[in-house]
Design a protein around this motif. Structure first.
Motif, PDB file in Angstrom:
ATOM      1  N   ARG A  15       0.917  -0.872   0.386  1.00  0.00           N
ATOM      2  CA  ARG A  15       0.264   0.154   0.333  1.00  0.00           C
ATOM      3  C   ARG A  15       1.149   0.753   0.209  1.00  0.00           C
ATOM      4  O   ARG A  15       2.009   1.079   0.684  1.00  0.00           O
ATOM      5  CB  ARG A  15      -0.931  -0.325   1.579  1.00  0.00           C
ATOM      6  CG  ARG A  15      -2.293  -0.902   0.958  1.00  0.00           C
ATOM      7  CD  ARG A  15      -3.090  -1.138   2.337  1.00  0.00           C
ATOM      8  NE  ARG A  15      -2.119  -2.083   3.288  1.00  0.00           N
ATOM      9  CZ  ARG A  15      -2.328  -2.388   4.234  1.00  0.00           C
ATOM     10  NH1 ARG A  15      -3.374  -2.153   4.883  1.00  0.00           N
ATOM     11  NH2 ARG A  15      -1.705  -3.078   5.080  1.00  0.00           N
ATOM     12  N   LEU A  49       5.822   3.573  10.695  1.00  0.00           N
ATOM     13  CA  LEU A  49       4.830   3.228  10.355  1.00  0.00           C
ATOM     14  C   LEU A  49       5.520   1.547  10.665  1.00  0.00           C
ATOM     15  O   LEU A  49       5.239   0.466  10.846  1.00  0.00           O
ATOM     16  CB  LEU A  49       4.589   3.265   8.608  1.00  0.00           C
ATOM     17  CG  LEU A  49       3.187   4.298   7.889  1.00  0.00           C
ATOM     18  CD1 LEU A  49       3.446   4.052   7.056  1.00  0.00           C
ATOM     19  CD2 LEU A  49       1.957   3.356   9.545  1.00  0.00           C
ATOM     20  N   HIS A  67       5.205  -2.153  10.295  1.00  0.00           N
ATOM     21  CA  HIS A  67       4.626  -2.865   8.946  1.00  0.00           C
ATOM     22  C   HIS A  67       6.083  -2.700   8.436  1.00  0.00           C
ATOM     23  O   HIS A  67       7.136  -2.019   8.690  1.00  0.00           O
ATOM     24  CB  HIS A  67       4.080  -1.635   8.996  1.00  0.00           C
ATOM     25  CG  HIS A  67       3.218  -0.981   9.310  1.00  0.00           C
ATOM     26  ND1 HIS A  67       2.064  -2.539   9.141  1.00  0.00           N
ATOM     27  CD2 HIS A  67       2.450  -0.134   9.806  1.00  0.00           C
ATOM     28  CE1 HIS A  67       1.003  -1.755   9.536  1.00  0.00           C
ATOM     29  NE2 HIS A  67       1.158  -0.557  10.122  1.00  0.00           N
ATOM     30  N   VAL A 113       8.081  -1.068   5.938  1.00  0.00           N
ATOM     31  CA  VAL A 113       8.434   0.074   4.911  1.00  0.00           C
ATOM     32  C   VAL A 113       9.512  -0.010   4.231  1.00  0.00           C
ATOM     33  O   VAL A 113      10.188   0.127   4.592  1.00  0.00           O
ATOM     34  CB  VAL A 113       8.142   1.543   5.894  1.00  0.00           C
ATOM     35  CG1 VAL A 113       7.761   2.414   5.370  1.00  0.00           C
ATOM     36  CG2 VAL A 113       6.841   0.918   6.624  1.00  0.00           C
ATOM     37  N   HIS A 166       4.130  -1.250   3.307  1.00  0.00           N
ATOM     38  CA  HIS A 166       3.989  -0.484   2.711  1.00  0.00           C
ATOM     39  C   HIS A 166       5.226   0.428   1.802  1.00  0.00           C
ATOM     40  O   HIS A 166       6.130   0.097   2.348  1.00  0.00           O
ATOM     41  CB  HIS A 166       4.343   0.560   3.787  1.00  0.00           C
ATOM     42  CG  HIS A 166       2.305  -0.037   4.989  1.00  0.00           C
ATOM     43  ND1 HIS A 166       2.615  -0.839   5.763  1.00  0.00           N
ATOM     44  CD2 HIS A 166       1.395   0.718   4.546  1.00  0.00           C
ATOM     45  CE1 HIS A 166       0.936  -1.389   6.229  1.00  0.00           C
ATOM     46  NE2 HIS A 166       0.682  -0.384   5.731  1.00  0.00           N
ATOM     47  N   HIS A 209      -3.141   5.029   8.026  1.00  0.00           N
ATOM     48  CA  HIS A 209      -3.601   3.363   7.482  1.00  0.00           C
ATOM     49  C   HIS A 209      -4.883   3.561   7.349  1.00  0.00           C
ATOM     50  O   HIS A 209      -5.114   2.346   7.471  1.00  0.00           O
ATOM     51  CB  HIS A 209      -2.512   2.920   8.714  1.00  0.00           C
ATOM     52  CG  HIS A 209      -2.338   1.703   8.343  1.00  0.00           C
ATOM     53  ND1 HIS A 209      -3.512   0.195   9.234  1.00  0.00           N
ATOM     54  CD2 HIS A 209      -1.830   0.678   8.107  1.00  0.00           C
ATOM     55  CE1 HIS A 209      -2.800  -0.427   9.111  1.00  0.00           C
ATOM     56  NE2 HIS A 209      -1.780  -0.220   7.867  1.00  0.00           N
ATOM     57  N   LEU A 231      -6.177   3.668   3.798  1.00  0.00           N
ATOM     58  CA  LEU A 231      -5.752   2.736   2.986  1.00  0.00           C
ATOM     59  C   LEU A 231      -6.390   1.582   2.745  1.00  0.00           C
ATOM     60  O   LEU A 231      -7.036   1.087   3.879  1.00  0.00           O
ATOM     61  CB  LEU A 231      -4.229   2.282   3.508  1.00  0.00           C
ATOM     62  CG  LEU A 231      -2.871   3.088   3.557  1.00  0.00           C
ATOM     63  CD1 LEU A 231      -1.752   2.602   4.288  1.00  0.00           C
ATOM     64  CD2 LEU A 231      -2.480   3.528   1.976  1.00  0.00           C
TER      65      LEU A 231
END
Length: 572
Positions: free
Chosen positions: A216, A240, A245, A247, A327, A567, A570
């Motif tokens: 995303r 993030l 996540h 990233v 992400h 987030h 998304l």
């Protein structure tokens, strides 16, 4: 493997839509979706109205006799539009149904607005949102259908169908219309009372309808510097990654970056370019120790258009990124790829440092005298004259010749012609002399003779004492709200200038980066909503040049709040 997957998806799309192979393959490559759903409620409702109109026109019928279900040879589903190609023998009938479906009053007058388009399609915009595309060869049928409906204003409304009255029914109708070719081999099609069940509209390959997993994407963009794009992007990536996540921080800007989260970091200076990174991203991605996310720099100097957006989309869909990251945060400051990033990302954030000030309640106006009224009329006519200047090179040459002829006949006036456009203003007054005398009578001559001298004396800055008096008054609530919306629109336009502002979920979110009183912020949110602008609930503190430990902590807390808010927006 990728080619085989595209071929399978293309065959599945053609089975459901009947599209030509080249068009279906291009759409699958571009979006990786076999059949995308309508991205907005307006698009979905327009497609439901189209299907209801077709059902009312054709009723129960044999697809083989009509050249396809409801005489549709094929359809082309996209996120923001739908292509409808009718069978050659039924084009006028199908187009007439489309015009009835778009009619706001349910009668023969069309509610579909035809946009000026180039390329292969004619675009018809629905009155409440949504777009239908027709192939160019449907143009004669469209003209004929419009003439028929215009000549018959008493035409009966579109027949109502049972499923059109509910949101669930309209959503299913949009899905059925986008997969209409699944019913091409049916002996009889009848959608008057009910639409097909899930198993029937899933088709023979439902497993291909699932969108491939991909990271995303959040893009932090701005068309002007100094708003904190790089700081916000780095803060989001760090926040993030702190939430667990995986990233990737994608830097499309050139040069060194500075700001919270970027200071005292040795960022890689190597910039292989967007084209090289999109081909082999795993070779250029580098981990960032202590920050928890990975980093890659890629730019396209001197370009930020559709080709760069396509390369960026290929990079984000590369299997190497799909496997490694959940992400991607794109830092697309003005020296990077703001337009390409905004058109590619799932969510676009635009930092907004210079917040507009709320307009005051007290305003000063000029109450015009009789002479000032004439001057105001002259000024308005002059602006209209300027805006409707020569449209072509031949017109401009003729205008210059007319100016020279006017100068020869009337002579130069040094005092009046000291202005850059003094001669043009004198020609304008000569042309408007008759109209001015008819409108203003005896007041015209004195106002005409004093207008250029007034501009020379005042340098266009305002009115002198002869023009009017300054009066202070209090704005009404409606006037104050109108002034606030105008100021918000001007400030937001400065931030979003030259960025593609799409509909639906891709519309940019403005992120305030300065503190304001609560009441002022509430008024600003109301004005943003009235302008169709999205404003995040998190306000980033404006740190200025000096960043102390306390300020750094406040900024990181705000970045974490914004990361949670982003987030949640998304697609899951």
């Amino acid at each position: 493997m990728a080619t085989t997957s595209n071929q399978r998806r293309t065959r599945a799309r053609r089975l459901r839509t009947g599209e030509p192979h080249a068009l279906a393959l291009d759409e699958v490559r571009r979006h990786r979706d076999v059949l995308p759903a309508a991205s907005t409620d307006g698009q979905r409702d327009l497609e439901a109205r189209v299907l209801a109109a077709l059902v009312g026109e054709f009723g129960a019928h044999r697809p083989h006799d009509q050249g396809g279900p409801f005489a549709l040879a094929w359809v082309g589903p996209r996120e923001d539009s739908l292509i409808l190609a009718a069978a050659a023998s039924q084009r006028e009938r199908v187009v007439r149904c489309l015009l009835r479906a778009g009619a706001a009053d349910g009668h023969g007058a069309s509610g579909l607005e035809q946009r000026t388009t180039t390329g292969r399609w004619m675009a018809l915009a629905g009155p409440a949102g949504g777009t239908l595309l027709l192939p160019r060869d449907h143009g004669p049928a469209l003209l004929s259908a419009r003439a028929a409906l215009t000549g018959r204003p008493d035409i009966s409304p579109v027949q109502d169908v049972r499923w059109a009255g509910t949101a669930a029914g309209r959503e299913r109708a949009s899905t059925v219309l986008r997969r209409i070719r699944l019913f091409a081999d049916h002996d009889t099609v009848d959608f008057r009372t009910a639409l097909p069940e899930d198993a029937e509209i899933a088709g023979p390959h439902p497993e291909l309808l699932t969108r491939p997993r991909r990271p995303r994407v959040i893009a932090v963009v701005n068309s002007k510097g100094g708003h904190g794009c790089s700081s916000l992007a780095a803060g989001l990536a760090q926040a993030l990654s702190g939430r667990g996540h995986r990233v990737l921080y994608l830097l499309t800007a050139r040069g060194r970056q500075s700001g919270p989260g970027l200071q005292e970091r040795q960022w890689p200076e190597a910039d292989p370019g967007l084209a090289a990174v999109s081909q082999e991203p795993d070779r250029h991605v580098r981990p960032m120790p202590g920050l928890g996310h990975a980093f890659v720099r890629c730019s396209a100097p001197g370009a930020d258009g559709p080709d760069e957006a396509r390369q960026l989309a290929l990079l984000l869909r590369h299997p190497a990124l799909d496997r490694a990251f959940s992400h991607v945060v794109i830092d697309a400051s003005p020296t990077g790829l703001p337009r390409a990033a905004a058109s590619t990302a799932d969510l676009t954030l635009a930092p907004w440092r210079h917040m507009p000030r709320l307009p005051g309640r007290e305003v000063t106006e000029v109450r015009l005298t009789p002479q000032g009224e004439v001057w105001a009329w002259i000024e308005g006519a002059w602006r209209a004259f300027e805006n409707s200047g020569p449209a072509a090179l031949e017109d401009y040459a003729a205008y210059e010749e007319r100016l020279a002829q006017f100068a020869r006949h009337h002579g130069a006036q040094a005092a009046a012609d000291e202005l850059e456009d003094g001669l043009a203003r004198r020609l304008f007054l000569n042309d408007t002399d008759e109209a001015g005398q008819q409108r203003w009578g005896a007041r015209w001559e004195s106002a005409r003779d004093g207008w250029i001298a007034h501009l020379q004396h005042q340098n266009g800055a305002g009115w002198d004492e002869a023009a009017g008096t300054h009066v202070t008054r209090t704005l009404s609530d409606q006037e104050w709200e109108t002034a606030l919306r105008s100021r918000v629109a001007e400030a937001a336009a400065e931030v979003l200038w030259d960025l593609p502002i799409a509909t639906g979920r891709r519309r940019p979110w403005l992120v305030p980066t300065t503190r304001m009183p609560a009441e002022a912020l509430r008024a600003l949110r109301t004005a943003c909503a009235a302008q169709g602008l999205r404003l995040s609930s998190t306000v980033l503190p404006d740190l200025g040049n000096a960043i102390g430990p306390a300020s750094q902590t406040r900024w990181e807390d705000a970045a974490r709040q914004l990361a949670d808010e982003a987030h949640a927006q998304l697609p899951q």
